[in-house]
Design a protein around this motif. Structure first.
Motif, PDB file in Angstrom:
ATOM      1  N   ASP A 474     -34.981 -78.246  33.649  1.00 43.33           N
ATOM      2  CA  ASP A 474     -34.817 -77.076  34.501  1.00 43.33           C
ATOM      3  C   ASP A 474     -35.304 -75.802  33.822  1.00 43.33           C
ATOM      4  OD1 ASP A 474     -33.599 -78.827  36.225  1.00 43.33           O
ATOM      5  OD2 ASP A 474     -31.556 -78.157  35.790  1.00 43.33           O
ATOM      6  N   ILE A 475     -35.536 -74.805  34.641  1.00 40.84           N
ATOM      7  CA  ILE A 475     -35.638 -73.438  34.134  1.00 40.84           C
ATOM      8  C   ILE A 475     -34.201 -72.977  33.884  1.00 40.84           C
ATOM      9  CG2 ILE A 475     -36.249 -71.059  34.695  1.00 40.84           C
ATOM     10  CD1 ILE A 475     -38.442 -72.168  36.505  1.00 40.84           C
ATOM     11  N   MET A 476     -33.857 -72.724  32.644  1.00 41.71           N
ATOM     12  CA  MET A 476     -32.462 -72.475  32.291  1.00 41.71           C
ATOM     13  C   MET A 476     -32.051 -71.034  32.589  1.00 41.71           C
ATOM     14  SD  MET A 476     -31.832 -75.471  31.521  1.00 41.71           S
ATOM     15  CE  MET A 476     -30.085 -75.151  31.301  1.00 41.71           C
ATOM     16  N   LEU A 477     -30.814 -70.899  33.067  1.00 39.73           N
ATOM     17  CA  LEU A 477     -30.198 -69.590  33.257  1.00 39.73           C
ATOM     18  C   LEU A 477     -29.274 -69.304  32.081  1.00 39.73           C
ATOM     19  CD1 LEU A 477     -29.174 -69.938  37.022  1.00 39.73           C
ATOM     20  CD2 LEU A 477     -31.325 -69.078  36.101  1.00 39.73           C
ATOM     21  N   LEU A 478     -29.056 -68.053  31.802  1.00 40.29           N
ATOM     22  CA  LEU A 478     -28.156 -67.646  30.709  1.00 40.29           C
ATOM     23  C   LEU A 478     -27.003 -66.853  31.292  1.00 40.29           C
ATOM     24  CD1 LEU A 478     -30.765 -66.514  28.032  1.00 40.29           C
ATOM     25  CD2 LEU A 478     -29.510 -68.680  28.118  1.00 40.29           C
ATOM     26  N   PRO A 479     -25.796 -67.008  30.709  1.00 42.09           N
ATOM     27  CA  PRO A 479     -24.661 -66.234  31.214  1.00 42.09           C
ATOM     28  C   PRO A 479     -24.831 -64.749  30.922  1.00 42.09           C
ATOM     29  CG  PRO A 479     -24.050 -67.439  29.231  1.00 42.09           C
ATOM     30  CD  PRO A 479     -25.419 -67.907  29.619  1.00 42.09           C
ATOM     31  N   ASP A 480     -24.416 -63.946  31.898  1.00 36.17           N
ATOM     32  CA  ASP A 480     -24.438 -62.500  31.721  1.00 36.17           C
ATOM     33  C   ASP A 480     -23.441 -62.138  30.622  1.00 36.17           C
ATOM     34  OD1 ASP A 480     -23.902 -59.712  31.968  1.00 36.17           O
ATOM     35  OD2 ASP A 480     -24.627 -59.765  34.037  1.00 36.17           O
ATOM     36  N   PRO A 481     -23.862 -61.369  29.605  1.00 35.08           N
ATOM     37  CA  PRO A 481     -22.944 -61.017  28.504  1.00 35.08           C
ATOM     38  C   PRO A 481     -21.670 -60.323  28.986  1.00 35.08           C
ATOM     39  CG  PRO A 481     -25.201 -60.428  27.943  1.00 35.08           C
ATOM     40  CD  PRO A 481     -25.207 -60.807  29.390  1.00 35.08           C
ATOM     41  N   ASN A 482     -21.776 -59.605  30.092  1.00 32.62           N
ATOM     42  CA  ASN A 482     -20.623 -58.860  30.598  1.00 32.62           C
ATOM     43  C   ASN A 482     -19.800 -59.659  31.621  1.00 32.62           C
ATOM     44  OD1 ASN A 482     -21.356 -56.508  29.113  1.00 32.62           O
ATOM     45  ND2 ASN A 482     -22.938 -56.077  30.662  1.00 32.62           N
ATOM     46  N   GLU A 483     -20.362 -60.759  32.127  1.00 32.05           N
ATOM     47  CA  GLU A 483     -19.667 -61.576  33.126  1.00 32.05           C
ATOM     48  C   GLU A 483     -20.124 -63.019  32.974  1.00 32.05           C
ATOM     49  OE1 GLU A 483     -17.482 -63.283  35.075  1.00 32.05           O
ATOM     50  OE2 GLU A 483     -17.042 -61.185  35.516  1.00 32.05           O
ATOM     51  N   PRO A 484     -19.406 -63.809  32.171  1.00 31.70           N
ATOM     52  CA  PRO A 484     -19.842 -65.174  31.852  1.00 31.70           C
ATOM     53  C   PRO A 484     -20.036 -66.076  33.072  1.00 31.70           C
ATOM     54  CG  PRO A 484     -18.050 -64.478  30.411  1.00 31.70           C
ATOM     55  CD  PRO A 484     -18.157 -63.443  31.486  1.00 31.70           C
ATOM     56  N   LYS A 485     -19.394 -65.750  34.192  1.00 30.60           N
ATOM     57  CA  LYS A 485     -19.539 -66.584  35.384  1.00 30.60           C
ATOM     58  C   LYS A 485     -20.698 -66.138  36.275  1.00 30.60           C
ATOM     59  CE  LYS A 485     -14.745 -68.107  35.549  1.00 30.60           C
ATOM     60  NZ  LYS A 485     -13.496 -68.217  36.374  1.00 30.60           N
ATOM     61  N   ARG A 486     -21.489 -65.216  35.750  1.00 28.79           N
ATOM     62  CA  ARG A 486     -22.700 -64.799  36.462  1.00 28.79           C
ATOM     63  C   ARG A 486     -23.891 -65.200  35.592  1.00 28.79           C
ATOM     64  NH1 ARG A 486     -21.723 -59.562  37.168  1.00 28.79           N
ATOM     65  NH2 ARG A 486     -20.738 -59.871  39.203  1.00 28.79           N
ATOM     66  N   TRP A 487     -24.753 -66.065  36.138  1.00 22.74           N
ATOM     67  CA  TRP A 487     -25.882 -66.613  35.396  1.00 22.74           C
ATOM     68  C   TRP A 487     -27.176 -65.958  35.876  1.00 22.74           C
ATOM     69  CZ3 TRP A 487     -25.101 -70.653  31.791  1.00 22.74           C
ATOM     70  CH2 TRP A 487     -23.784 -71.146  31.745  1.00 22.74           C
TER      71      TRP A 487
END
Length: 555
Positions: A474-487
């Motif tokens: 896959d094209i990988m998503l990374l967690p938002d540093p300020n909101e881990p449940k937002r990729w």
């Protein structure tokens, strides 16, 4: 991209109050001793079913009889969760493959009338069909024809008889007819067409004429999707207490004589009674139906035994529903289980109900409530081996486990720290490290031990719009540093095509578009995108309403 997952096995039970069921609609026993026995059985059966339902392990309707005496007939849970409409004893369900014993019964009836023989060749009905001289009606009935199985990939056209025959003519047999057993809806589609050819009626009309009307099965018909009536169950992909995902049932053209019937528990009992009293076909034909050929399958029935008594049954399962009709002819026992969620495993329930009816020791599984903080600490993703990942999720005060390629199952927490899935005959142990964090799991089953380590997985994007197509990586998503449940992923280049969000490079968990709105749902529809460069956000901060945003990057 369609994802088809197998059905899991699980159940959880707590003890409940005994309830004795009596009715004047069924035959009553005259002996006080027998009456007392039936009262005891009714209480035990109700205890089991009420407990399954209380823990979200059964959602549907049940009917159980012995020698014409009603022991239990009741609905549990909801026929429509959103509307809080309860299941009742009269709720209507898509039966799916319980249709097959009915189709087989019609074929045996036509054989009794001299309109066909079980050793008739397929070429009698389809002259020129390749291998038509080697396939018999008997092969179609017993799943031993070798025909291309509709279950393979659902590519076989089902809109008409001609289209199906043309498709099958272009596919060679998968094995020599009669030499192997492979469950095959295709054979039962053809049996339905053969019924139409011989009777001059549509399959629906033939069922009505020869089965439903004579047996007064007034709450049975075909084409569940188009049924507009009260007490119609909504099907669900999964239901865990008040958490569920709706399913869309298949159109009738994809089911026909292999799985197109809908009915109620009461009407299925009428079918049982007719088979038991030889009201449709003779005892000779019935004996043929109950004689296993290969893989414990007869003519439209699975054949098994309990304590020396023959058990004949058939299950049904597809989008939204799981159903089971179990009969013990020698004891005149009938068990009907109809569930409107795919994650309801009826086999373990059946086994325990039969043990009650045969006065054998039976188990009431139990679950202890662990602290939420402990459940949260255990939850996570564990890599078992290169091909299998175990996903542990907390739902309310319980955990679900999901192995790659399977649906989630509820785990039973025991006082000994073990988590079990009764019916699987194994257990899980989650192990904490020196800092008190759960970082590994051991899975014990059939004398073997499988070890897994907790990993940190990521969400990604897969599809024809990506460089690697559907199968990744896959094209990988990374967690938002300020909101881990937002990729998120920034400035990603996509082609014209389709995408879905996939967890851990694994189709076991994936999110697609909800056809009814812009939200995402598990196993949803493919998302169409146009070529371009995008910033993409997958927002999982609200678990019940995942959503995404694609913003074009302007040069």
């Amino acid at each position: 991209m369609k994802i088809y997952l197998p059905c899991p096995r699980y159940y959880i039970v707590i003890t409940t109050i005994l309830i004795c069921i009596h009715t004047g609609a069924m035959a009553q026993t005259s002996s006080p001793a027998v009456g007392s026995c039936n009262t005891r059985l009714a209480g035990q059966l109700e205890q089991l079913m009420a407990a399954y339902a209380a823990n979200g392990l059964f959602n549907g309707s049940v009917m159980i009889t012995r020698q014409g005496t009603l022991l239990l007939k009741k609905g549990y849970g909801f026929s429509n969760l959103a509307k809080k409409e309860p299941n009742t004893a009269s709720t209507k369900y898509a039966l799916y493959s319980i249709t097959k014993p009915m189709t087989a019964t019609l074929i045996l009836l036509l054989a009794e009338q001299g309109q066909l023989r079980l050793n008739d060749r397929l070429s009698r009905f389809y002259p020129g069909f390749p291998a038509g001289d080697s396939i018999t009606i008997y092969h179609l009935l017993t799943h031993t024809s070798g025909l291309y199985a509709y279950n393979n990939d659902n590519s076989m056209p089902t809109q008409s008889e001609d289209a199906m025959i043309e498709f099958l003519s272009q596919h060679s047999l998968e094995f020599v007819p009669g030499s192997q057993w492979r469950y095959c809806n295709t054979g039962y589609y053809l049996l339905g067409f053969i019924i139409e050819r011989l009777t001059g009626l549509s399959y629906a009309e033939a069922l009505q004429t020869y089965l439903f009307t004579p047996l007064q099965m007034q709450q049975s018909s075909l084409d569940f999707r188009s049924l507009s009536a009260t007490r119609k169950a909504q099907g669900y992909h999964f239901m865990f207490l008040d958490s569920a995902q709706q399913a869309s049932t298949y159109p009738y053209e994809e089911l026909r004589s292999a799985g197109g019937v809908w009915s109620t528990a009461g009407d299925l009992y009428k079918f049982h009674e007719a088979m038991q009293r030889f009201r449709i076909i003779t005892d000779t034909s019935t004996s043929k139906a109950y004689t296993p050929y290969k893989n414990k399958y007869g003519l439209g029935w699975f054949i098994d035994s309990i304590m020396g008594c023959q058990v004949v049954s058939h299950s049904g399962g597809a989008a939204g529903f799981r159903t089971l009709l179990v009969r013990v002819p020698e004891k005149d026992i009938c068990i009907i289980l109809l569930a409107n969620a795919e994650n309801m495993d009826l086999e373990p329930i059946k086994e325990q109900l039969l043990r009650v009816l045969f006065a054998q020791p039976y188990e009431i599984p139990h679950n202890i409530h662990l602290p939420i903080r402990q459940l949260n600490a255990i939850a996570g993703t564990y890599q078992l081996d290169a091909a299998h990942t175990l996903y542990i999720t907390r739902i309310h005060q319980q955990l679900t486990g999901q192995v790659s390629g399977q649906q989630p199952v509820l785990l039973l927490a025991g006082n000994d720290g073990k988590f079990t899935v009764p019916g699987m005959k194994g257990y899980l142990e989650f192990i904490a490290n020196g800092q008190g964090k759960y970082d590994s799991v051991r899975f014990f089953r059939k004398g073997r031990v499988y070890a897994g380590t907790k990993i940190t997985p990521k969400w990604g994007i897969s599809g024809t719009a990506t460089p690697n197509d559907w199968n990744g990586p896959d094209i990988m998503l990374l967690p938002d540093p300020n909101e881990p449940k937002r990729w998120r992923v920034l400035a990603v280049n996509l082609k014209n095509g389709l995408i879905k969000f996939r967890f851990n490079n694994d189709w076991t968990r994936n999110l697609g578009k909800n056809k009814n709105n812009a939200a995402l749902i598990e196993n949803g529809q493919d998302i169409s995108v146009s070529a371009g460069t995008y910033n993409i956000i997958l927002d999982l901060t609200n678990p019940g309403n995942p959503c995404w945003k694609m913003t074009p990057v302007i040069p």
